[in-house]
Scaffold this active site. Structure first.
Site, PDB file in Angstrom:
ATOM      1  N   TYR A 107      -0.296   2.705  11.132  1.00 46.11           N
ATOM      2  CA  TYR A 107      -1.179   2.441   9.992  1.00 46.11           C
ATOM      3  C   TYR A 107      -2.603   2.673  10.490  1.00 46.11           C
ATOM      4  O   TYR A 107      -2.823   3.432  11.440  1.00 46.11           O
ATOM      5  CB  TYR A 107      -0.883   0.995   9.521  1.00 46.11           C
ATOM      6  CG  TYR A 107      -1.646   0.535   8.316  1.00 46.11           C
ATOM      7  CD1 TYR A 107      -1.519   1.183   7.092  1.00 46.11           C
ATOM      8  CD2 TYR A 107      -2.483  -0.584   8.384  1.00 46.11           C
ATOM      9  CE1 TYR A 107      -2.216   0.750   5.980  1.00 46.11           C
ATOM     10  CE2 TYR A 107      -3.177  -1.027   7.272  1.00 46.11           C
ATOM     11  CZ  TYR A 107      -3.049  -0.356   6.076  1.00 46.11           C
ATOM     12  OH  TYR A 107      -3.744  -0.796   4.974  1.00 46.11           O
ATOM     13  N   LYS A 180       1.668   2.857   4.249  1.00 48.01           N
ATOM     14  CA  LYS A 180       1.569   1.644   3.423  1.00 48.01           C
ATOM     15  C   LYS A 180       2.962   1.061   3.219  1.00 48.01           C
ATOM     16  O   LYS A 180       3.153  -0.153   3.280  1.00 48.01           O
ATOM     17  CB  LYS A 180       0.929   1.971   2.061  1.00 48.01           C
ATOM     18  CG  LYS A 180      -0.526   2.414   2.149  1.00 48.01           C
ATOM     19  CD  LYS A 180      -1.496   1.245   2.099  1.00 48.01           C
ATOM     20  CE  LYS A 180      -2.910   1.698   2.463  1.00 48.01           C
ATOM     21  NZ  LYS A 180      -3.884   0.616   2.541  1.00 48.01           N
ATOM     22  N   GLY A 308     -18.739   2.198  -3.935  1.00 44.27           N
ATOM     23  CA  GLY A 308     -17.723   3.109  -4.468  1.00 44.27           C
ATOM     24  C   GLY A 308     -16.480   2.342  -4.869  1.00 44.27           C
ATOM     25  O   GLY A 308     -16.563   1.207  -5.352  1.00 44.27           O
ATOM     26  N   THR A 309     -15.332   2.964  -4.630  1.00 43.56           N
ATOM     27  CA  THR A 309     -14.052   2.385  -5.045  1.00 43.56           C
ATOM     28  C   THR A 309     -13.894   0.969  -4.501  1.00 43.56           C
ATOM     29  O   THR A 309     -13.685   0.014  -5.249  1.00 43.56           O
ATOM     30  CB  THR A 309     -12.897   3.259  -4.502  1.00 43.56           C
ATOM     31  OG1 THR A 309     -13.179   4.620  -4.807  1.00 43.56           O
ATOM     32  CG2 THR A 309     -11.571   2.857  -5.102  1.00 43.56           C
ATOM     33  N   ASN A 466      -8.234  -6.221   5.735  1.00 43.12           N
ATOM     34  CA  ASN A 466      -7.612  -4.966   5.320  1.00 43.12           C
ATOM     35  C   ASN A 466      -6.621  -5.327   4.223  1.00 43.12           C
ATOM     36  O   ASN A 466      -5.939  -6.364   4.320  1.00 43.12           O
ATOM     37  CB  ASN A 466      -6.888  -4.334   6.514  1.00 43.12           C
ATOM     38  CG  ASN A 466      -6.406  -2.934   6.209  1.00 43.12           C
ATOM     39  OD1 ASN A 466      -5.572  -2.744   5.341  1.00 43.12           O
ATOM     40  ND2 ASN A 466      -6.947  -1.956   6.914  1.00 43.12           N
TER      41      ASN A 466
END
Ligand SMILES: NC(=O)c1ccc[n+]([C@@H]2O[C@H](COP(=O)([O-])OP(=O)(O)OC[C@H]3O[C@@H](n4cnc5c(N)ncnc54)[C@H](O)[C@@H]3O)[C@@H](O)[C@H]2O)c1
Ligand SMILES: O=C(O)C[C@H](O)C(=O)O
Ligand SMILES: [Mg+2]
Length: 570
Positions: A107, A180, A308-309, A466
């Site tokens: 990951y 993911k 941003g996102t 995260n």
């Protein structure tokens, strides 16, 4: 993987019509030298394996040694990927026993490198590859994948345009969907009930377009109506084929990420991980900061650097928590200062994105602020507002400089600093510097993993803010409750569950639970998510004993007994 060739029987055994080398070639069935004598006999494996039978524990030891003997992190990633493609149970067993060490390999951050090298390192396919040039082929692709409707709970899809902070990597983006899903499974989601997907709409990376070995669609990104239709075709197909599945969107560029979420969030069970998953994990960190700093949530002043996102997704969820804490929405919006390329976002600026507008500051408010160019830079905002929380989602490595951090620390007791950009080299700051610059006062959480820092005899554990701490539990809770939609309160419940697992009283304690505790955290998150889904009236299933229902739904990496059958009963 062809799910028509083997099925779970009711008592948890795997039954298969496959024999011999086909069994060994199938990562779901394959146990390697752990196949016992009877299985070898019945499955036609005699003579196809060395004679000794090892236990999974012995196989884990060997695999770990092989892992350690790899030259570098990418080699380790390649090794684990091959193991995953060869023997799925063993892969997840090794991963779960060495999670802290291996999560960064499969990951963030190493998955980023694997994505960049995807076409050159390519060995075998994994997942479903959908091409914008063949929209009619979407249903065939899923049919070829071979999963039956009720057997799929979760699909992760990306179009590869905004991978972590490293941008457009086209077809290589499939590895973020796979990564993911590996995290989901490390937390307890059944790997046989998920599908990783790449929506290949082209790439705008010249480097890829001009690379003879690039294996994605070799044209620029398709935009506009054709793109929207392709996405819609994907959604219509998967919701038809797998009516109960949860759709996870990952690493889309800002405009598409928002548009897709807005189009589908009220219609189907879906979420955007970068907007909502990131918002929820960051809110969990902020709730721990509230406890540690003893400053009530509604009194915090938050700078989001990189609106941003992820940045605005975080602002939205922290803002909503402030509203739950008693502020009006407008008052809560005024607790945020968003800084992007053009500097502090102001309400008279042209070109603000729709989702940025509610966080733009009134231009009149900054009339007397110093400007060094056109815009108001981060250091100036820090000087003016004395933030209590500084969040980095800008992809600008090192942006939180010593000057900025020291200035912040001068005015607040416990400056909370969250450099969340990934991978590691893009982190806005290094925890070691932050601790030194603030004389150990900073409360820190980073997007990529960082080791502990010892300073003045205290060891500071660095929490990893995260979305990996959130999405597996969210997914599990959504699956267990068979939620029709994913509501804001399900995300809020997830944040509270994570925050409740932190003990911030010890000096040097992390503001988030450890990633090695992923399973425990995810189970706790799932329970709260199921409760929230039931309260909101979106749960199709309302288990009486939620804790047990979550436990029952969790997959464990143990070899199932495999039975040879002549015809799959169905
Ligand atoms: N820790 C997590 O869980 C998590 C989750 C999602 C995203 N991220 C990370 O956050 C970063 C941003 O991701 P995103 O999806 O929001 O990307 P994005 O492109 O949507 O947002 C980045 C924003 O930063 C701005 N920006 C770029 N350069 C800047 C500069 N010099 N000064 C100020 N602003 C600047 C961009 O204009 C953009 O608005 C990535 O590195 C990603 O890996 C972390
Ligand atoms: O993938 C991650 O590590 C977190 C996040 O989704 C990101 O895009 O950076
Ligand atoms: Mg992401």
């Amino acid at each position: 993987m062809d799910l028509n060739k083997y099925i779970f029987s009711e008592n948890g055994k795997l039954q298969t019509v496959l024999r011999g080398r086909d069994v060994l070639a199938n990562p779901v069935l394959n146990k390697g030298v752990a196949f016992n004598k009877t299985e070898r006999e019945e499955l036609g494996l005699k003579g196809l394996l060395p004679p000794a039978v090892l236990t999974i524990e012995q196989q884990v030891k060997r695999a770990y040694k092989q892992f350690c003997s790899q030259q570098d992190d990418l080699g380790k990633n390649v090794y684990l990927t091959s193991l995953q493609d060869r023997n799925e149970v063993l892969f997840y067993r090794v991963l779960s026993e060495h999670l802290e060490e291996m999560l960064p390999i499969i990951y963030t951050p190493v998955v980023g490198t694997a994505i960049q090298k995807y076409s050159h390192g390519y060995r075998r396919p994994h997942g479903v590859y959908l091409s914008i040039d063949e929209p009619d082929g979407i249903e065939d692709a899923f049919q070829n994948f071979g999963a039956k409707g009720e057997n799929i709970d979760l699909i992760v899809a990306t179009d590869g345009e905004a991978i972590l902070g490293i941008g457009d990597w086209g077809v290589g983006g499939i590895n973020i969907s796979i990564g993911k899903l590996s995290v989901y499974t490390a937390a307890g989601i059944n790997p046989r009930r998920v599908i990783p997907v790449i929506l290949d709409v082209g790439t705008n990376q010249e480097r890829l377009l001009n690379d003879p070995l690039y294996i994605g669609n070799k044209h620029s990104r398709v935009r506009g109506k054709r793109y929207d239709e392709f996405i819609d075709r994907y959604v219509q197909t998967v919701t038809k084929l797998y009516p109960k599945t949860l759709l996870h969107w990952e690493d889309f560029a800002t405009g598409n990420a928002r548009q897709i979420l807005n189009t589908y969030r009220k219609k189907i069970c879906t979420f955007n991980d970068d907007i909502q998953g990131t918002g929820a994990v960051s809110l969990a960190a902020v709730l721990a900061v509230v406890k540690a700093s003893k400053v009530p949530l509604r009194e915090h002043r938050v700078i989001v650097f990189g609106a941003g996102t992820a940045g605005v997704g975080i602002a939205e969820q922290v803002r909503d928590a402030m509203v739950r804490d008693g502020l009006l929405k407008d008052e809560a919006n005024r607790k945020f200062w968003c800084v992007d390329r053009q500097g502090l976002l102001l309400d008279n600026m042209e070109g603000l994105r729709d989702f940025q507008k509610e966080f733009a500051r009134p231009a009149a408010e900054v009339n007397n602020w110093k400007r060094y160019g056109d815009g108001i830079a981060l250091d100036q905002v820090v000087r003016q507002i004395h933030p209590t929380i500084l969040i980095g989602t800008s992809t600008v490595g090192g942006a939180f400089t010593e000057d900025i951090v020291k200035e912040m620390a001068e005015h607040v007791e416990r400056p909370a600093i969250l450099p969340l950009s990934n991978p590691t080299r893009l982190s806005e700051a290094n925890p070691e510097d932050l601790i030194r610059w603030t004389d150990g006062k900073a409360l820190i959480a980073t997007g990529s993993p960082f080791g502990p820092v010892t300073y003045n005899n205290t060891t500071y554990v660095i929490g990893q803010s995260n979305n990996a701490l959130i999405f597996p539990g969210l997914g599990l809770g959504t699956i267990v409750s068979q939620a029709r939609l994913m509501t804001d309160s399900m995300f809020a419940a997830a944040s509270e569950a994570v925050a409740s697992m932190v003990n911030i009283t010890e000096s040097g304690a992390s503001v988030l639970p450890k990633v090695e505790d992923l399973r425990v955290v995810s189970a706790a998150v799932a329970v709260r998510v199921v409760e929230a889904a039931i309260d909101e009236g979106v749960a199709e299933r309302e288990p009486k004993d939620i804790i047990q229902a979550v436990q029952d739904a969790m997959w464990h990496p143990v070899y199932p007994q495999i039975e040879a059958v002549t015809k799959a009963k169905r």
